[in-house]
Design a protein around this motif. Structure first.
Motif, PDB file in Angstrom:
ATOM      1  N   ARG A 102       0.834  -1.203   0.000  1.00  0.00           N
ATOM      2  CA  ARG A 102       0.000   0.000   0.000  1.00  0.00           C
ATOM      3  C   ARG A 102       0.862   1.242   0.000  1.00  0.00           C
ATOM      4  NH1 ARG A 102      -4.072  -1.624   4.064  1.00  0.00           N
ATOM      5  NH2 ARG A 102      -5.991  -1.829   2.878  1.00  0.00           N
ATOM      6  N   LEU A 103       1.850   1.231   0.894  1.00  0.00           N
ATOM      7  CA  LEU A 103       2.692   2.417   1.025  1.00  0.00           C
ATOM      8  C   LEU A 103       3.527   2.633  -0.228  1.00  0.00           C
ATOM      9  CD1 LEU A 103       3.759   1.985   4.726  1.00  0.00           C
ATOM     10  CD2 LEU A 103       2.461   3.870   3.780  1.00  0.00           C
ATOM     11  N   ARG A 104       3.861   1.550  -0.921  1.00  0.00           N
ATOM     12  CA  ARG A 104       4.711   1.712  -2.096  1.00  0.00           C
ATOM     13  C   ARG A 104       3.890   2.026  -3.340  1.00  0.00           C
ATOM     14  NH1 ARG A 104       7.690  -3.402  -4.419  1.00  0.00           N
ATOM     15  NH2 ARG A 104       5.578  -3.687  -5.177  1.00  0.00           N
ATOM     16  N   ASP A 105       2.761   1.323  -3.514  1.00  0.00           N
ATOM     17  CA  ASP A 105       2.064   1.390  -4.803  1.00  0.00           C
ATOM     18  C   ASP A 105       0.957   2.423  -4.876  1.00  0.00           C
ATOM     19  OD1 ASP A 105       3.735  -0.604  -5.501  1.00  0.00           O
ATOM     20  OD2 ASP A 105       2.272  -2.222  -5.317  1.00  0.00           O
ATOM     21  N   LEU A 106       0.309   2.713  -3.747  1.00  0.00           N
ATOM     22  CA  LEU A 106      -0.796   3.664  -3.810  1.00  0.00           C
ATOM     23  C   LEU A 106      -0.259   5.086  -3.664  1.00  0.00           C
ATOM     24  CD1 LEU A 106      -3.554   1.962  -1.626  1.00  0.00           C
ATOM     25  CD2 LEU A 106      -3.187   1.814  -4.077  1.00  0.00           C
ATOM     26  N   SER A 107      -0.926   6.022  -4.361  1.00  0.00           N
ATOM     27  CA  SER A 107      -0.514   7.417  -4.220  1.00  0.00           C
ATOM     28  C   SER A 107      -1.017   7.932  -2.875  1.00  0.00           C
ATOM     29  CB  SER A 107      -1.107   8.249  -5.345  1.00  0.00           C
ATOM     30  OG  SER A 107      -2.500   8.308  -5.175  1.00  0.00           O
ATOM     31  N   LYS A 108      -0.508   9.104  -2.506  1.00  0.00           N
ATOM     32  CA  LYS A 108      -0.925   9.690  -1.221  1.00  0.00           C
ATOM     33  C   LYS A 108      -2.432   9.821  -1.144  1.00  0.00           C
ATOM     34  CE  LYS A 108       2.292  12.369   1.443  1.00  0.00           C
ATOM     35  NZ  LYS A 108       3.595  12.535   0.795  1.00  0.00           N
ATOM     36  N   ALA A 109      -3.026  10.314  -2.230  1.00  0.00           N
ATOM     37  CA  ALA A 109      -4.475  10.525  -2.236  1.00  0.00           C
ATOM     38  C   ALA A 109      -5.214   9.202  -2.086  1.00  0.00           C
ATOM     39  CB  ALA A 109      -4.893  11.215  -3.528  1.00  0.00           C
ATOM     40  N   GLN A 110      -4.691   8.165  -2.754  1.00  0.00           N
ATOM     41  CA  GLN A 110      -5.372   6.872  -2.702  1.00  0.00           C
ATOM     42  C   GLN A 110      -5.276   6.228  -1.328  1.00  0.00           C
ATOM     43  OE1 GLN A 110      -3.257   5.148  -5.981  1.00  0.00           O
ATOM     44  NE2 GLN A 110      -5.004   5.369  -7.360  1.00  0.00           N
ATOM     45  N   ARG A 111      -4.339   6.725  -0.509  1.00  0.00           N
ATOM     46  CA  ARG A 111      -4.203   6.150   0.827  1.00  0.00           C
ATOM     47  C   ARG A 111      -5.047   6.872   1.861  1.00  0.00           C
ATOM     48  NH1 ARG A 111       1.557   5.944  -0.152  1.00  0.00           N
ATOM     49  NH2 ARG A 111       1.843   7.664   1.253  1.00  0.00           N
ATOM     50  N   THR A 112      -5.738   7.970   1.453  1.00  0.00           N
ATOM     51  CA  THR A 112      -6.543   8.689   2.439  1.00  0.00           C
ATOM     52  C   THR A 112      -7.577   7.747   3.022  1.00  0.00           C
ATOM     53  OG1 THR A 112      -7.047   9.882   0.430  1.00  0.00           O
ATOM     54  CG2 THR A 112      -6.998  11.173   2.440  1.00  0.00           C
ATOM     55  N   PRO A 113      -7.775   7.831   4.338  1.00  0.00           N
ATOM     56  CA  PRO A 113      -8.756   6.935   4.933  1.00  0.00           C
ATOM     57  C   PRO A 113     -10.143   7.170   4.340  1.00  0.00           C
ATOM     58  CG  PRO A 113      -7.724   8.365   6.595  1.00  0.00           C
ATOM     59  CD  PRO A 113      -7.135   8.715   5.299  1.00  0.00           C
TER      60      PRO A 113
ATOM     61  N   VAL B 235     -12.085   7.666   1.917  1.00  0.00           N
ATOM     62  CA  VAL B 235     -12.379   8.020   0.524  1.00  0.00           C
ATOM     63  C   VAL B 235     -11.357   7.473  -0.465  1.00  0.00           C
ATOM     64  CG1 VAL B 235     -13.700  10.072   1.057  1.00  0.00           C
ATOM     65  CG2 VAL B 235     -11.224  10.239   0.833  1.00  0.00           C
ATOM     66  N   GLY B 236     -10.123   7.217   0.015  1.00  0.00           N
ATOM     67  CA  GLY B 236      -9.035   6.850  -0.886  1.00  0.00           C
ATOM     68  C   GLY B 236      -9.367   5.706  -1.820  1.00  0.00           C
ATOM     69  N   ARG B 237     -10.091   4.722  -1.293  1.00  0.00           N
ATOM     70  CA  ARG B 237     -10.299   3.516  -2.101  1.00  0.00           C
ATOM     71  C   ARG B 237     -11.263   3.733  -3.258  1.00  0.00           C
ATOM     72  NH1 ARG B 237     -13.215  -0.321   2.152  1.00  0.00           N
ATOM     73  NH2 ARG B 237     -11.709   0.641   3.524  1.00  0.00           N
ATOM     74  N   TYR B 238     -12.001   4.866  -3.215  1.00  0.00           N
ATOM     75  CA  TYR B 238     -12.934   5.114  -4.315  1.00  0.00           C
ATOM     76  C   TYR B 238     -12.321   5.963  -5.416  1.00  0.00           C
ATOM     77  CZ  TYR B 238     -16.013   3.293  -0.791  1.00  0.00           C
ATOM     78  OH  TYR B 238     -16.569   2.487   0.163  1.00  0.00           O
ATOM     79  N   LEU B 239     -11.077   6.390  -5.239  1.00  0.00           N
ATOM     80  CA  LEU B 239     -10.437   7.201  -6.269  1.00  0.00           C
ATOM     81  C   LEU B 239     -10.119   6.325  -7.483  1.00  0.00           C
ATOM     82  CD1 LEU B 239      -8.028   9.473  -4.223  1.00  0.00           C
ATOM     83  CD2 LEU B 239     -10.226  10.029  -5.230  1.00  0.00           C
ATOM     84  N   PRO B 240     -10.054   6.957  -8.663  1.00  0.00           N
ATOM     85  CA  PRO B 240      -9.757   6.177  -9.863  1.00  0.00           C
ATOM     86  C   PRO B 240      -8.428   5.436  -9.723  1.00  0.00           C
ATOM     87  CG  PRO B 240      -9.599   8.543 -10.280  1.00  0.00           C
ATOM     88  CD  PRO B 240     -10.282   8.377  -8.965  1.00  0.00           C
ATOM     89  N   GLY B 241      -8.389   4.197 -10.148  1.00  0.00           N
ATOM     90  CA  GLY B 241      -7.139   3.438 -10.105  1.00  0.00           C
ATOM     91  C   GLY B 241      -6.939   2.659  -8.828  1.00  0.00           C
TER      92      GLY B 241
END
Ligand SMILES: Nc1ncnc2c1ncn2[C@@H]1O[C@H](COP(=O)(O)OP(=O)(O)OP(=O)(O)O)[C@@H](O)[C@H]1O
Ligand SMILES: [Mg+2]
Lengths: 391, 318
Positions: free
Chosen positions: A101-112, A114-120
């Protein structure tokens, strides 16, 4: 898989110097074990390689890149801690997903939330999940993925910690006594599993332990450390059979190597308790020396045997099932010898019995008064090199 | 084998003491809350639920609930967040941490009644240092900054500081019902956050160092990542405790009110503890005082049960 160089590392805490110029070349894909007594600086060296501790001087080079100024999280190494250090509030699956998670997801995608609903996000998370499950299959912990660390046994936790280290396919694995919290049987089992895992991953392993059995059984090479120095770096067999100094010889091998006082004369002849040894020492001045003989190089022989070299009294019998170790005090009363024998010998001896002992020719290790190894000259007579001979 | 009753005999002294010291007073208070008893009276009349009806219906008691609840809802979150922030900052210092700890903990150690006198002076509307400071700032760069006029679309002369500077009048912090409760809340936070900070510092030291290092090895580069991954979850038990303790202490606030506002102006700071004191002690209306006490105990019980059953199970991981 990559090659790690440790150049002239020194480390001081306040005014105690813990590492004194450590030089180490770890080859890509090898299983290198750092072994040494407690407090010799093994963990400190490993933590310096990891980047969790800063060296006082010297360089760490990973895959050709000097990483002195690079923080731990950017060195792409994985570490397995003695306490496992699993995140107690996360399930095994989430523990293993964290590095990815820390390596592959962007900062935004890691937000608690909401992050998981971001594109990608969804695609990446699915990929991460898959990697975690593959790794879990290798370690046979798939059915534990939904549990929290508190609900696992020691061995299972150890595997989960390994899994968290493995998912990322790091440059190298650093392990600090990962087996020391397990019971004896599980330790032997995990030893085999780690060796298997190493063969399978073909990755670089740097393994810290103070247990010489672990060092000898698992490693491609062993580095014996004492007082902040590496005394010897070689294959397990070479470290055992051909130690460079008395301290290495005494540390490696269980039961401990027998040490007898001896005398080296100017002709290069070594005399121990009245017997002179078959081999000569080349280029060394006359001095008092220590002679090391491993228990398996001593043999109990019939009293009237020609080969008899030492005479003693049996003090203790140590029965290990496959082997019998006889502890005998020599007739001068000062020296103790440990002799490896076959279990049948137990019938022949009991406490207080006299025992005569012979030594396998050419197996003795000679150390000078500073503890350094003195090499013997190649033997002249080629015949019967390893046979029993009259001293 | 001893008879089965032996165990009861051994526990009897402890149980008796507990009943007399802890349970009996509560039961007496509960009984009194249904009477019109006054101290010194020979007897009391049973009035049924009349006292409770008053609590529900009269506007005085509605103001009491409003003041108490606002106080708790403001002081608890702010002092918890400030306490955590201060603890994290102090924990990251390599030196000087002890000095900060001492300073922030001072308000907790100082007797609040004594400190109240200092606040009384500081907040006085003509000689108080607070208003003098605001006054001195008028017409200087301080006014320019804090009337927020530099922010686009904000009219500096219409903001709080701008208007007060223009009229040269600053609030009577403790005598104005628009400000009194906020001022009391501020003092409450000032006092509570040092305590919370100390609890959080203790919580922080109990986080295993290896866990933070594992986070670093796993690639948690920023302080925020490490906070989310390790520190905040590991502080869970501390947070539950801090929130519960601060809530109960905030419900119990009394000394600042008694020293500074006596529940006024217009009952804007009339919190529960002060109401109990005023009714039961000052006006000798034991019945109504006891009724408020029982309601108060109810609040505290609810908070405790929430801690016990809703949250505690989720923050202990082993
Ligand atoms: N943070 C520290 N401050 C001061 N001294 C330290 C610190 N960390 C380690 N040391 C000292 O450095 C020496 C080496 O410690 P290290 O942890 O590397 O030993 P080790 O070889 O791993 O031993 P063990 O097998 O017991 O784990 C010890 O003497 C220890 O007291
Ligand atoms: Mg160690």
């Amino acid at each position: 898989m990559s090659h790690i160089q440790v150049n002239a590392i020194e480390k001081s805490f306040a005014d105690t110097k813990v590492l004194q110029g450590v030089q180490l070349d770890i080859r890509g894909g090898e299983f290198l074990t750092l072994v040494g007594p407690s407090g010799c600086g093994k963990s400190t060296l490993l933590r310096i390689i990891a980047g969790l501790e800063r060296q006082t001087s010297g360089d760490v080079v990973i895959a050709g890149r000097n990483v002195n100024g690079v923080r731990a999280s950017e060195r792409d190494l994985a570490m397995v801690f003695q306490s496992y250090a699993l995140y107690p509030h996360l399930t095994v699956r989430d523990n293993m997903m964290t590095p990815l998670r820390l390596r592959d997801l962007s900062k935004a995608q890691r937000t608690p939330l909401v992050g998981r609903y971001l594109p990608g996000s969804k695609k990446k998370l699915a990929g991460i999940r898959e990697t975690v499950e593959e790794t879990a299959d290798i370690l046979k912990i798939r059915e534990l993925l939904a549990r929290k660390p508190g609900q696992l046994s020691g061995g299972q936790r150890q595997r989960a910690a390994l899994g968290r280290a493995m998912v990322r396919r790091p440059v190298a694995f650093l392990m600090d006594e990962p087996l020391s919290n397990l019971d004896a049987a599980l330790r032997v089992h995990m030893r085999a599993e780690l060796t298997d895992l190493h063969r399978r991953l073909q990755a670089t392993f740097v393994y810290v332990t103070h247990d010489q059995a672990e060092a000898l059984t698992m490693s491609s090479r062993v580095a014996v450390m004492m007082d902040g120095r590496i005394l010897q770096l070689d294959t397990p067999m070479a470290v055992y059979a051909d130690p460079v100094s008395r301290r290495v010889a005494e540390f490696i091998g269980s039961p401990k190597i027998n040490i007898l006082p001896g005398r080296l004369d100017s002709a290069g002849r070594v005399t121990v308790l009245g017997h002179s040894m078959a081999r000569r020492i080349t280029d060394a001045a006359a001095q008092s020396v220590s002679v090391g003989i491993r228990p398996e190089h001593l043999i109990d022989v019939p009293t009237d045997s020609d080969a008899a070299e030492y005479v003693g009294v049996v003090r203790r019998l140590e029965h290990l099932g496959s082997d019998l170790y006889i502890h005998a005090s020599l007739s001068d009363g000062q020296e103790m010898l440990i002799i490896r024998s076959d279990p049948d010998a137990a019938a022949r001896y009991s406490y207080g019995d006299p025992i005569t002992i012979a030594q396998v020719k050419g197996a003795a290790l000679i150390f000078d008064d500073k503890g350094d190894r003195l090499r013997t000259a190649p033997k002249k007579e080629s015949a019967g090199d390893d046979a029993l001979e009259v001293a | 084998m001893a008879p089965r009753s032996t165990g009861y005999w051994f526990t009897a002294p402890a149980l008796t003491l507990m009943a007399i010291i802890l349970l009996l007073p509560v039961l007496i208070a509960a009984g009194l809350s249904f009477t019109d008893y006054s101290l010194g009276n020979q007897s009391a009349n049973w009035v049924g639920a009349e006292n409770y009806e008053k609590i529900v219906s009269r506007s005085t008691y509605q103001k009491m609930f409003t003041a108490s609840i606002i106080y708790v809802l403001v002081v608890v979150p702010v002092s918890v967040v400030l306490g955590l922030g201060a603890a994290l900052l102090i924990n990251s210092l390599s030196f000087g941490g002890d000095l900060y700890k001492t300073i922030f903990f001072l308000p907790v150690m100082a007797a609040l009644l004594a400190m109240a006198i200092v606040w009384e002076f500081a907040l006085h509307n003509s000689v108080g240092i607070v208003n003098e400071m605001f006054q001195a700032g008028c017409g200087t760069i301080i006014e320019w900054v804090f009337n927020w006029g530099w922010i686009p679309f904000v009219d500096g002369s219409q903001t709080w500081y701008g208007r007060n500077c223009a009229s040269q009048e600053f609030p009577l912090w403790l005598r104005d019902r628009n400000y009194a409760l906020a001022t009391i809340c501020f003092i409450g936070i000032w006092q509570a956050f040092g305590f919370n900070m100390v609890l959080y510092l203790a919580g922080l030291t109990s986080i295993p160092r290896e866990l933070l290092q594992a986070a670093e090895m796993d690639g948690a580069k920023s302080a925020w990542e490490r906070f989310r991954l390790v520190i905040w979850p590991m502080l869970g038990p501390t947070t539950v405790f801090v929130v519960t303790i601060t809530s109960i202490r905030s419900f119990q606030v009394f000394d600042t009110i008694e020293a500074l506002t006596q529940g006024g102006p217009s009952k804007s700071t009339y919190v529960m503890m002060y109401a109990i004191y005023e009714k039961a002690i000052q006006q000798n209306l034991m019945g109504i005082g006891a009724a408020i006490t029982i309601v108060f105990l109810g609040f505290v019980l609810v908070i405790t049960f929430m801690q016990r059953y809703l949250v505690e199970r989720r923050v202990h991981y082993s």
